[in-house]
Design a protein around this motif. Structure first.
Motif, mmCIF file in Angstrom:
data_model
loop_
_atom_site.group_PDB
_atom_site.id
_atom_site.type_symbol
_atom_site.label_atom_id
_atom_site.label_comp_id
_atom_site.label_asym_id
_atom_site.label_seq_id
_atom_site.Cartn_x
_atom_site.Cartn_y
_atom_site.Cartn_z
ATOM 1 N N GLN A 107 0.844 -1.191 0.019
ATOM 2 C CA GLN A 107 0.028 0.054 -0.121
ATOM 3 C C GLN A 107 0.885 1.390 0.047
ATOM 4 O OE1 GLN A 107 -3.047 0.498 -0.585
ATOM 5 N NE2 GLN A 107 -3.792 2.225 0.454
ATOM 6 N N LEU A 108 1.961 1.296 0.730
ATOM 7 C CA LEU A 108 2.966 2.542 0.843
ATOM 8 C C LEU A 108 3.495 2.476 -0.508
ATOM 9 C CD1 LEU A 108 4.544 2.079 4.339
ATOM 10 C CD2 LEU A 108 2.553 3.262 3.738
ATOM 11 N N CYS A 109 3.961 1.555 -0.985
ATOM 12 C CA CYS A 109 4.618 1.744 -2.290
ATOM 13 C C CYS A 109 3.821 2.190 -3.386
ATOM 14 C CB CYS A 109 5.074 0.267 -2.833
ATOM 15 S SG CYS A 109 6.316 -0.204 -1.895
ATOM 16 N N SER A 110 2.350 2.104 -3.223
ATOM 17 C CA SER A 110 1.384 2.607 -4.337
ATOM 18 C C SER A 110 1.376 3.884 -4.589
ATOM 19 C CB SER A 110 -0.013 1.853 -4.292
ATOM 20 O OG SER A 110 -0.479 2.465 -3.054
ATOM 21 N N TYR A 111 1.941 4.691 -3.661
ATOM 22 C CA TYR A 111 2.073 6.152 -3.480
ATOM 23 C C TYR A 111 3.362 6.838 -3.932
ATOM 24 C CZ TYR A 111 -2.520 5.996 -1.053
ATOM 25 O OH TYR A 111 -3.760 5.803 -0.735
ATOM 26 N N ILE A 112 4.251 5.897 -4.266
ATOM 27 C CA ILE A 112 5.673 6.340 -4.792
ATOM 28 C C ILE A 112 5.287 6.994 -6.300
ATOM 29 C CG2 ILE A 112 7.791 5.582 -5.456
ATOM 30 C CD1 ILE A 112 8.110 3.306 -3.451
ATOM 31 N N ASP A 113 5.750 8.063 -6.114
ATOM 32 C CA ASP A 113 6.283 8.920 -7.442
ATOM 33 C C ASP A 113 7.174 9.764 -7.320
ATOM 34 O OD1 ASP A 113 5.469 11.517 -6.964
ATOM 35 O OD2 ASP A 113 3.293 11.052 -7.439
ATOM 36 N N THR A 114 7.806 10.392 -8.154
ATOM 37 C CA THR A 114 8.879 11.337 -8.174
ATOM 38 C C THR A 114 8.762 12.421 -7.232
ATOM 39 O OG1 THR A 114 8.003 12.655 -10.094
ATOM 40 C CG2 THR A 114 9.703 10.745 -10.646
ATOM 41 N N THR A 115 7.712 12.845 -6.809
ATOM 42 C CA THR A 115 7.352 14.009 -5.972
ATOM 43 C C THR A 115 7.464 13.608 -4.503
ATOM 44 O OG1 THR A 115 5.107 13.957 -6.061
ATOM 45 C CG2 THR A 115 5.989 15.004 -7.759
ATOM 46 N N VAL A 116 7.149 12.428 -4.058
ATOM 47 C CA VAL A 116 6.950 11.737 -3.003
ATOM 48 C C VAL A 116 8.433 11.607 -1.971
ATOM 49 C CG1 VAL A 116 6.114 10.138 -1.372
ATOM 50 C CG2 VAL A 116 4.845 11.113 -3.418
ATOM 51 N N GLY A 117 8.606 12.018 -0.923
ATOM 52 C CA GLY A 117 9.617 11.683 -0.032
ATOM 53 C C GLY A 117 9.582 10.422 1.055
ATOM 54 N N ALA A 118 8.070 10.643 1.525
ATOM 55 C CA ALA A 118 7.796 9.513 2.627
ATOM 56 C C ALA A 118 6.272 9.427 2.657
ATOM 57 C CB ALA A 118 8.555 10.007 3.931
ATOM 58 N N ILE A 119 6.129 8.080 2.869
ATOM 59 C CA ILE A 119 4.964 7.622 3.191
ATOM 60 C C ILE A 119 4.491 6.835 4.427
ATOM 61 C CG2 ILE A 119 3.081 6.328 1.794
ATOM 62 C CD1 ILE A 119 5.307 6.460 -0.475
ATOM 63 N N GLY A 120 3.492 7.056 5.186
ATOM 64 C CA GLY A 120 3.315 6.537 6.419
ATOM 65 C C GLY A 120 1.714 6.175 6.462
ATOM 66 N N ALA A 207 -3.302 1.119 5.579
ATOM 67 C CA ALA A 207 -1.772 0.635 6.002
ATOM 68 C C ALA A 207 -1.522 0.563 7.452
ATOM 69 C CB ALA A 207 -0.751 1.460 5.255
ATOM 70 N N VAL A 208 -2.098 -0.232 8.081
ATOM 71 C CA VAL A 208 -2.206 -0.318 9.398
ATOM 72 C C VAL A 208 -1.022 -1.152 10.009
ATOM 73 C CG1 VAL A 208 -3.815 -0.873 11.725
ATOM 74 C CG2 VAL A 208 -4.574 0.094 9.440
ATOM 75 N N THR A 209 -0.525 -0.515 11.099
ATOM 76 C CA THR A 209 0.583 -1.034 11.709
ATOM 77 C C THR A 209 -0.109 -1.059 13.291
ATOM 78 O OG1 THR A 209 2.390 -0.624 10.450
ATOM 79 C CG2 THR A 209 2.942 -1.048 12.637
ATOM 80 N N TRP A 210 0.237 -2.295 13.845
ATOM 81 C CA TRP A 210 -0.094 -2.395 15.285
ATOM 82 C C TRP A 210 0.827 -2.042 16.136
ATOM 83 C CZ3 TRP A 210 -5.487 -2.071 15.929
ATOM 84 C CH2 TRP A 210 -6.115 -2.558 14.969
ATOM 85 N N HIS A 211 0.858 -1.205 17.020
ATOM 86 C CA HIS A 211 1.987 -0.789 17.949
ATOM 87 C C HIS A 211 1.886 -1.414 19.434
ATOM 88 C CE1 HIS A 211 4.548 2.215 20.416
ATOM 89 N NE2 HIS A 211 5.217 1.306 20.169
#
Lengths: 321, 144
Positions: A107-120, A207-211
């Protein structure tokens, strides 16, 4: 596009670390390599542990390259900086007590493009799930609102900082190695730095992470308040100058002269340097006191890192424009 | 009048900076120049011509650059200052790369790229001095 997954761990061999590794192994999109940075005071060879042996075997069978590195016990910012400069295009940093659902990396990878620096995505700490629907994620609001990742994220939002676990573009911005061993605020400073370099920072849904918050162990298992105070002060100093372009010329006289030729192109410059007769500036000692580590502005270190063959003037443009 | 700026910053460990060709080279080159020469530098550097102006301030250096016909230097701050002042000159290169640290407005003389240090971004203390890495004085003089 090569993705490194880095896990910094300390004091969690027998608690949450195996859950995290299992979750990484079971991602629908595997990283190209997994590196576990072992920051334990008494590191062990986990190949002798039956449970870990199974995990390593699963990695091998699934074709997930992995490596177990013994870290320097200087804090997780040093670990993350190592991962940041290992030659991968992107780094997915996972905490050793935060368990990602199987679709997170995909899911995070699906937002990758040349303008993006980080995705959470969301980092949910049970039993409290905050309502962060009104959180802006702006750095100016950091003291006024819950972090947007502490709650369910329903729509993609452009923010200015992330925390805990996220996917980021590698080798663009350095972690601040001037922070203490607890590395308080390290990820906020890091993602804010990516934002300042012109990249979008995204908080995204699904894109859920359980802490699994656990007071025992953890990469920040230091209790010295002065360390937190030291790091908090550095963070506040960055906040104070957030509308300025911080420039640090910890280099020679000739380098100052060359830099001077691009100074007019930089909006709101705040210059720290060695030769005020070339460029009016504040001292390097003051910069170090304000911002901790200055390596992120070391033009020679940067040119070495970039394997630079173009002109010094253009290197300065790459660093500051 | 031409300016010469013969020396680079001393090495931390001592010894001749590999970016400067050394005193003997400069004496040979100076002997071939048939016009007034002003040497600029700092206290402690060896005097090569009668007119050696030491420890000039930045405004004094800029004024001198404005007055000269041209200059000969090495890869030191002086080549950047003269470039900044719009006065082209000759730069004698050896181990540092003119494509990185030079300015195309100058005449950048490099004997051979094989002499360039493999890492351009470290201190020069561990790069050996080699006078053969510089273009010979009799060749330099043709560009003056």
């Amino acid at each position: 596009m090569q993705i490194l997954c880095s896990v910094a761990t300390r004091g969690r061999y027998q608690t949450t670390l195996p859950l995290v590794l299992s979750a990484i192994i079971n991602q629908t999109r595997l990283p190209d390599k997994l590196v576990i940075f072992d920051d334990n005071d008494e590191p062990q060879d986990m190949r002798e542990n039956p449970m870990y042996r199974h995990l390593f075997a699963m990695m091998d069978i699934k074709g997930l390259k992995w490596e177990w590195l013994f870290a320097e016990k200087k804090g997780q910012h040093h670990i993350h900086q190592k991962a940041n400069t290992m030659g991968y295009d992107w780094v997915w940093r996972c905490d050793d007590d935060a368990i990602p659902e199987p679709n997170v990396l995909e899911q995070l990878c699906s937002y990758i493009d040349t303008t993006v620096g980080a995705i959470g995505g969301s980092i949910l700490t049970l039993p409290h799930i905050f309502d962060t629907s009104k959180s802006t994620g702006k750095i100016k609001d950091i003291d006024l609102e819950p972090n947007i990742q502490w709650g369910n994220i329903y729509v993609t939002k452009e923010v200015e900082h992330l925390h805990c676990s996220f996917l980021y573009r590698a080798a663009i911005h350095d972690y601040n190695l001037g922070l203490s061993r607890v590395a308080h605020r390290e990820e906020t400073l890091f993602t804010w730095g990516l934002k300042q370099k012109g990249y979008k920072i995204l908080a995204v849904p699904n894109a859920v992470t359980w802490h699994f918050k656990n007071p025992e162990g953890g990469i920040r298992s230091e209790t010295k308040q002065e360390m937190f105070a030291h790091d908090e002060q550095i963070f506040r100093n960055f906040l104070q100058y957030r509308d300025s372009n911080i420039i640090v010329l910890n280099c020679g006289l000739g380098d100052h002269i060359v830099f001077n030729s691009i100074l007019d192109s930089i909006p709101n410059p705040m210059v720290f340097g060695c030769y005020p007769e070339i460029i009016p500036c504040r001292s390097i000692a003051e910069a170090k006191s304000l911002f901790g580590d200055l390596d992120q502005w070391n033009i020679y270190k940067k040119m070495d890192q970039w394997k630079w063959t173009d002109s010094l003037e253009n290197a300065y443009k790459k660093l500051y424009l | 009048m031409i300016i010469i700026s013969p020396y680079a910053k001393p090495l931390i460990k001592g010894g001749v900076n590999p970016k400067t060709p050394g005193v003997d080279y400069w004496k040979e080159l100076i002997a071939l120049i048939d016009e007034p020469i002003v040497q600029v530098g700092v206290e402690g550097e060896e005097q090569l011509v009668p007119d050696f102006r030491k420890n000039l301030t930045m405004p004094e250096l800029k004024k001198l650059i404005a007055q000269c016909r041209t200059w000969i230097g090495i890869d030191s701050f002086f080549q950047h200052l003269a470039w900044d002042q719009g006065k082209p000159g000759i730069v004698l290169w050896s181990v540092s790369d003119p494509l990185i640290f030079g300015h195309p407005e100058n005449i950048n003389l490099l004997a051979d790229r094989k002499y360039l240090a493999s890492n351009q971004f470290l201190w020069w203390d561990y790069t050996p001095h080699n006078v053969d890495a510089f273009v010979k004085p009799e060749e330099v003089i043709k560009f003056l």
